[in-house]
Design an enzyme around this catalytic site. Structure first.
Site: not given
Ligand code: GDP
Ligand code: IMO
Ligand code: MG
Length: 424
Positions: A13, A16, A40-41, A220
């Site tokens: 988180d 990225k 979750g980007h 990650q």
């Protein structure tokens, strides 16, 4: 721009999605190579927020080629949901999105097993089936995308799998998985994935040979790496640099630049050691100002000061050339800002990152404290940053031993200061 990897050097988180989206303007191809929809980007563009879990963040910019490599574990239902989201946003992905025929699938029983494991282990997984999908892959009991079309193989494999899975489900009072249900799922998977299935290794080599520029989008972060992270409180893949090569089938020479992404402070979601965690008002303030809630699960993220020991280690194992540091704006208006420069573990001062999570649990952070600054938000030139923010940048560069070449002071791609124009 040269072929560039974007890797998290903390516990995920780091931002990225934002950085990949911003840099994808200057590249032709964006690849995911490990993880799955545990990621979750978040991308904020033209006032809209888009969260991608499985599809590379490059998809938002028109005409960019996006590849989901063999190292990714693919849940076709999650993939479909993302396609529908893109359609609602009028983002045309047709003909430029590819899924590896060698990728392992996340099956419904993997998700059930993740839930069961989580009950006893309390790792705080995303419960998306990631761990079991990789476990089955390495136990040579996975179902890969290319296997979906091999009836005989599936028949044999599913019998073997059910011999393993059903006793576990039964012993935990869960409904057993029926062979015909798996075959129904497989039919649905075939329909969802068919237009995208490709030998992505051949595709990426073709693209590289044609001189196309590639961005490698890590999921990650280094400290969640199965080999180098805070084991067992880790994910089940290699978010560190090696994951790129095994997760796509390319050699290390294809990657020319490695950018490590880090927040200007530290967060972690899920269980596991976190030496600089602040279980107090300051931690609460960072969470509130930073909107620190999981992009995949909505869980509140644990927040704390910048941990230079952990970041130096993350930077080292990813072999990064420079850092993109995000969320400077969240530290605006703090009177003072602390940085952990070493740990005290069992009475000894340590500057290395312990291999053992139990040891790291006992680590007491040793802090240095620096004066804060008024405002970095809204600043778009390095020269115009407050002096104390510039000093903070220099201090962290010296501690990590790598230049901070990108400074992010807001979630939008425009809220970014790029100090090294060679990155573009
Ligand atoms: P990822 O998983 O590394 O892509 O990061 P996430 O999307 O899970 O979390 C990063 C969060 O921080 C998202 O909500 C981003 O929109 C946001 N973000 C990224 N960079 C910045 C920044 O510099 N400032 C602020 N305020 N938010 C940022
Ligand atoms: P992005 O790509 C932050 C964490 C989970 C849990 C551990 C194992 O958005 O940075 P898993 O479901 O992978 O078996 O969970 O890893 N985790 C993440 N934390 N960001 C992520 O991805 C994460 N993906 C997994 O919270 O602690
Ligand atoms: Mg995330």
């Amino acid at each position: 721009m040269v072929n560039t990897a974007i890797l998290g050097i903390q516990w995920g988180d780091e931002g990225k999605g934002k950085i990949v989206h911003m840099l994808s303007e200057h590249s032709d191809v964006v690849c995911r190579y490990q993880g799955g929809n545990n990621a979750g980007h978040t991308v904020i563009t033209e006032g809209k927020k888009i969260v991608l879990h499985l599809i590379p963040s490059g998809i938002i910019k028109e005409s960019k080629i996006c590849i989901i490599g063999n190292g990714v574990v693919v849940n076709p239902y999650a993939f479909k949901e993302e396609l529908e989201m893109l359609e609602q946003m009028d983002i045309d992905y047709k003909g430029r999105l590819f899924v590896s025929n060698r990728a392992n699938l996340i099956m419904p029983y993997h998700i059930k097993l993740d839930g069961i494991n989580e009950e006893s282990r309390g790792i705080g997984t995303t419960k998306r089936g990631i761990g079991p999908a990789y476990t089955y892959k390495y136990a040579r009991s996975g179902i890969r995308v290319c296997d979906l079309f091999e009836k005989e193989y599936l028949n044999r494999m599913i019998d073997l799998i059910l011999k393993d899975v059903n006793p576990v489900l039964r012993s935990h009072g869960k409904e057993e998985t029926e062979k015909r249900d798996i075959f129904n799922t497989i039919e649905e998977f075939k329909e969802i994935l068919a237009p995208f299935i490709t030998d992505t290794t051949i595709l990426i080599h073709d693209l590289l040979n044609k001189g196309k520029t590639v961005l490698f989008e890590g999921a990650q972060g280094a400290l969640l790496d199965i080999d180098f992270g805070t084991y067992p409180y880790v994910t089940s893949s290699n978010p560190t640099v090696g994951g790129i090569f095994t997760g796509l089938g390319i050699g290390p020479k294809a990657v020319k630049n490695i950018i490590g992404i880090s927040k200007a402070y530290t967060t972690r979601v899920g269980a596991g050691p976190f030496p600089t965690e602040l279980n107090n008002e300051t931690g609460e303030l960072i969470r509130k100002k930073g909107g620190e809630y999981g992009a995949s699960t909505g869980r509140p993220r644990r927040c704390g000061w910048f941990d230079a020991v952990a970041a130096r280690y993350g930077a080292m194992i990813c072999g990064i050339n420079s850092i993109a540091m995000t969320k400077f704006d969240i530290l605006d208006k703090f009177k003072t800002i602390k940085v952990c420069t070493a740990y005290e573990i069992d009475g000894k001062v340590r500057k290395d990152f312990p291999a053992n999570a139990a040891e790291l649990e006992r680590a007491k952070p040793i802090y240095e404290e620096y004066p804060g600054w008024d405002k970095t938000a809204g600043v778009n030139r390095y020269e115009d940053l407050p002096d104390n923010a510039k000093k903070y940048i220099k201090i962290l560069e010296d501690m990590i031993g790598v230049d901070i070449s990108i400074i992010s002071n807001g979630p939008d791609e425009k809220q970014t200061i790029i100090r090294d124009s060679n990155l573009l």
